[in-house]
Design a protein around this motif. Structure first.
Motif, PDB file in Angstrom:
ATOM      1  N   CYS A 138      38.152  47.737  42.626  1.00 46.17           N
ATOM      2  CA  CYS A 138      38.784  46.895  41.616  1.00 46.17           C
ATOM      3  C   CYS A 138      38.415  47.394  40.222  1.00 46.17           C
ATOM      4  N   CYS A 139      37.413  46.786  39.621  1.00 41.31           N
ATOM      5  CA  CYS A 139      37.017  47.178  38.258  1.00 41.31           C
ATOM      6  C   CYS A 139      36.435  48.590  38.221  1.00 41.31           C
ATOM      7  N   GLY A 140      35.803  49.014  39.313  1.00 42.52           N
ATOM      8  CA  GLY A 140      35.191  50.338  39.340  1.00 42.52           C
ATOM      9  C   GLY A 140      36.013  51.372  40.080  1.00 42.52           C
ATOM     10  N   GLY A 141      37.305  51.092  40.244  1.00 41.98           N
ATOM     11  CA  GLY A 141      38.140  51.981  41.050  1.00 41.98           C
ATOM     12  C   GLY A 141      38.721  53.179  40.322  1.00 41.98           C
ATOM     13  N   ASN A 142      38.370  53.341  39.049  1.00 34.75           N
ATOM     14  CA  ASN A 142      38.953  54.430  38.262  1.00 34.75           C
ATOM     15  C   ASN A 142      38.127  55.711  38.352  1.00 34.75           C
ATOM     16  N   ILE A 143      37.621  56.004  39.544  1.00 36.23           N
ATOM     17  CA  ILE A 143      36.829  57.217  39.758  1.00 36.23           C
ATOM     18  C   ILE A 143      37.320  57.908  41.026  1.00 36.23           C
ATOM     19  N   PRO A 144      37.100  59.220  41.135  1.00 36.65           N
ATOM     20  CA  PRO A 144      37.539  59.938  42.332  1.00 36.65           C
ATOM     21  C   PRO A 144      36.838  59.422  43.589  1.00 36.65           C
ATOM     22  N   LEU A 145      37.504  59.552  44.700  1.00 38.97           N
ATOM     23  CA  LEU A 145      36.949  59.109  45.974  1.00 38.97           C
ATOM     24  C   LEU A 145      35.618  59.792  46.250  1.00 38.97           C
TER      25      LEU A 145
ATOM     26  N   GLU B 296      55.622  39.644  40.896  1.00 39.99           N
ATOM     27  CA  GLU B 296      55.510  40.407  39.643  1.00 39.99           C
ATOM     28  C   GLU B 296      54.104  40.233  39.073  1.00 39.99           C
ATOM     29  N   LEU B 297      53.423  41.330  38.835  1.00 35.86           N
ATOM     30  CA  LEU B 297      52.039  41.281  38.380  1.00 35.86           C
ATOM     31  C   LEU B 297      51.966  41.101  36.872  1.00 35.86           C
ATOM     32  N   PRO B 298      51.046  40.258  36.388  1.00 38.52           N
ATOM     33  CA  PRO B 298      50.843  40.128  34.939  1.00 38.52           C
ATOM     34  C   PRO B 298      50.151  41.373  34.389  1.00 38.52           C
ATOM     35  N   LEU B 299      50.190  41.533  33.094  1.00 44.43           N
ATOM     36  CA  LEU B 299      49.614  42.724  32.463  1.00 44.43           C
ATOM     37  C   LEU B 299      48.113  42.823  32.675  1.00 44.43           C
ATOM     38  N   ASP B 300      47.444  41.673  32.833  1.00 53.88           N
ATOM     39  CA  ASP B 300      45.986  41.686  32.970  1.00 53.88           C
ATOM     40  C   ASP B 300      45.532  41.672  34.433  1.00 53.88           C
ATOM     41  N   ALA B 301      46.437  41.977  35.357  1.00 54.99           N
ATOM     42  CA  ALA B 301      46.085  41.951  36.785  1.00 54.99           C
ATOM     43  C   ALA B 301      45.069  43.036  37.110  1.00 54.99           C
ATOM     44  N   CYS B 302      43.987  42.650  37.759  1.00 52.85           N
ATOM     45  CA  CYS B 302      42.971  43.613  38.187  1.00 52.85           C
ATOM     46  C   CYS B 302      43.373  44.190  39.549  1.00 52.85           C
ATOM     47  N   GLY B 303      42.519  45.046  40.087  1.00 51.69           N
ATOM     48  CA  GLY B 303      42.815  45.676  41.362  1.00 51.69           C
ATOM     49  C   GLY B 303      42.950  44.681  42.504  1.00 51.69           C
ATOM     50  N   THR B 304      42.062  43.691  42.555  1.00 49.17           N
ATOM     51  CA  THR B 304      42.115  42.701  43.634  1.00 49.17           C
ATOM     52  C   THR B 304      43.364  41.838  43.518  1.00 49.17           C
ATOM     53  N   TYR B 305      43.693  41.456  42.299  1.00 41.62           N
ATOM     54  CA  TYR B 305      44.919  40.700  42.025  1.00 41.62           C
ATOM     55  C   TYR B 305      46.124  41.481  42.551  1.00 41.62           C
ATOM     56  N   THR B 306      46.159  42.773  42.250  1.00 44.01           N
ATOM     57  CA  THR B 306      47.269  43.637  42.652  1.00 44.01           C
ATOM     58  C   THR B 306      47.387  43.738  44.164  1.00 44.01           C
ATOM     59  N   LEU B 307      46.263  43.959  44.840  1.00 43.94           N
ATOM     60  CA  LEU B 307      46.333  44.131  46.294  1.00 43.94           C
ATOM     61  C   LEU B 307      46.722  42.829  46.996  1.00 43.94           C
ATOM     62  N   VAL B 308      46.312  41.675  46.436  1.00 40.70           N
ATOM     63  CA  VAL B 308      46.711  40.393  47.023  1.00 40.70           C
ATOM     64  C   VAL B 308      48.231  40.256  47.000  1.00 40.70           C
ATOM     65  N   TYR B 309      48.836  40.560  45.865  1.00 42.89           N
ATOM     66  CA  TYR B 309      50.288  40.448  45.769  1.00 42.89           C
ATOM     67  C   TYR B 309      50.979  41.452  46.692  1.00 42.89           C
ATOM     68  N   LYS B 310      50.478  42.678  46.741  1.00 46.49           N
ATOM     69  CA  LYS B 310      51.097  43.691  47.594  1.00 46.49           C
ATOM     70  C   LYS B 310      50.976  43.327  49.068  1.00 46.49           C
TER      71      LYS B 310
ATOM     72  N   THR C  73      41.133  33.923  48.046  1.00 48.58           N
ATOM     73  CA  THR C  73      40.170  32.953  47.512  1.00 48.58           C
ATOM     74  C   THR C  73      39.533  33.476  46.230  1.00 48.58           C
ATOM     75  N   LYS C  74      39.121  34.721  46.234  1.00 47.46           N
ATOM     76  CA  LYS C  74      38.463  35.310  45.061  1.00 47.46           C
ATOM     77  C   LYS C  74      39.382  35.335  43.852  1.00 47.46           C
ATOM     78  N   VAL C  75      40.612  35.783  44.044  1.00 50.95           N
ATOM     79  CA  VAL C  75      41.555  35.890  42.924  1.00 50.95           C
ATOM     80  C   VAL C  75      41.851  34.513  42.331  1.00 50.95           C
ATOM     81  N   SER C  76      42.010  33.515  43.191  1.00 52.56           N
ATOM     82  CA  SER C  76      42.317  32.172  42.684  1.00 52.56           C
ATOM     83  C   SER C  76      41.141  31.606  41.888  1.00 52.56           C
ATOM     84  N   LYS C  77      39.921  31.905  42.326  1.00 53.72           N
ATOM     85  CA  LYS C  77      38.732  31.405  41.615  1.00 53.72           C
ATOM     86  C   LYS C  77      38.523  32.133  40.291  1.00 53.72           C
ATOM     87  N   VAL C  78      38.700  33.450  40.299  1.00 59.11           N
ATOM     88  CA  VAL C  78      38.431  34.254  39.104  1.00 59.11           C
ATOM     89  C   VAL C  78      39.538  34.126  38.064  1.00 59.11           C
TER      90      VAL C  78
END
Length: 232
Positions: A33-40, A192-206, A107-112
Motif C-alpha cells: 500500500c503506502c510502501g508499494g512504490n519500490i521494486p519487488l 470509480e476511485l477517488p484521487l486520494d485512494a491508497c493501495g488498499t482502497y484500490t484493491l478493495v474496489y478492484k 474493514t480496514k478501508v472503511s475504518k481508515v
C-alpha cells in the motif's frame, strides 16, 4: 494469464495488475500500500524474503486466476452432475475463499477512510450482508439442494415437485444477491476511485468488481443452465 512482471517491477504495479497478489504480499508482510512504490527485489531483500519462493507464490496466483475463467458454452452440453461438481469446486470454494480474504481489507478501508469517504461505511455494510448471504446460500445448495438434484437423475423418484420449491427459493436469493451488488456498484459510482485512494482502497474496489463478475457467472450457470433442467 501470463505473468508480466519481473523482480524490478514495483510492488504496487503487481497488485494493480492482479489484485489477489495482495494476499501473498500480506503473508510475507510486504507493504503493498503506502510502501508499494519500490521494486519487488528490494521489498524482498528488506525483509529477507526468499525471492524465488515469492516469485513462485505470485505465479501461483496468476495461474489460479487464469483457471478461474469459465466458458459457459462448455456446460450447456454437460451432465447435471458435472455442472454441480464444477459449481461446488469452482464457484462455491473460490467465492468463500475470496470473501474470507477480502473481509479484513474492506474493514480496514472503511475504518481508515470512512470519515472522509462515508460511502465506504455503506460498502462495509453491503459487503458483509453479501458475505452472510453467500455463506448461507452455498451451504443450502451443498447440503440440501445439490444432493436432491443428483437423486432426481432417477426418473422413478417421487415427490419431484419438491425441488421446484427449492429452486424458486434459490432464484429469489440470487435476486437478492444481485440487488446487493447493484447497490455496491451504485454507492461506489461504478467503482470509480477517488484521487486520494491508497493501495488498499484500490484493491478493495478492484476485487469487489471482480467478485461481482464472478458471481454473475455463478448465478448464470445455475439460473440459465442447471435449474431449467428441473423446471420443465
Amino acid at each position: 494469464m501470463t505473468m508480466t512482471f519481473t523482480e524490478t517491477t514495483l510492488v504496487k504495479d503487481i497488485v494493480n495488475e492482479q489484485p489477489k497478489t495482495s494476499d501473498v504480499f500480506k503473508r510475507y508482510r510486504i507493504d503493498f500500500c503506502c510502501g508499494g512504490n519500490i521494486p519487488l527485489s528490494k521489498a524482498a531483500a528488506d525483509l529477507s524474503v526468499d525471492m524465488d519462493k515469492l516469485m513462485s507464490d505470485l505465479h501461483e496466483v496468476y495461474i489460479k486466476e487464469e483457471n478461474n475463467k469459465d466458458d459457459m458454452a462448455v456446460w450447456t452440453n454437460s451432465s447435471s452432475e458435472e455442472i454441480i461438481k464444477h459449481i461446488s469446486e469452482h464457484y462455491h470454494a473460490t467465492t468463500l475463499d475470496e470473501l474470507a480474504q477480502l473481509s479484513p481489507y474492506v474493514t480496514k478501508v472503511s475504518k481508515v477512510h470512512g470519515d472522509s469517504h462515508p460511502e465506504l461505511l455503506k460498502v462495509y455494510e453491503l459487503f458483509y450482508e453479501f458475505k452472510k448471504e453467500m455463506i448461507e446460500h452455498t451451504a443450502k445448495e451443498e447440503e440440501v439442494v445439490f444432493p436432491m438434484l443428483k437423486k432426481l437423475e432417477d426418473p422413478t423418484l417421487e415427490n419431484r415437485h419438491e425441488i421446484v420449491n427449492y429452486i424458486t427459493e434459490l432464484e429469489k436469493e440470487h435476486d437478492h444477491v444481485g440487488e446487493i451488488l447493484r447497490q455496491l456498484r451504485e454507492i461506489t459510482s461504478d467503482y470509480e476511485l477517488p484521487l486520494d485512494a491508497c493501495g488498499t482502497y484500490t484493491l478493495v474496489y478492484k476485487r469487489l468488481e471482480a467478485l461481482e463478475g464472478f458471481t454473475f457467472m455463478h448465478v448464470h450457470l445455475e439460473n440459465n443452465i442447471l435449474f431449467p433442467r428441473y423446471l420443465g
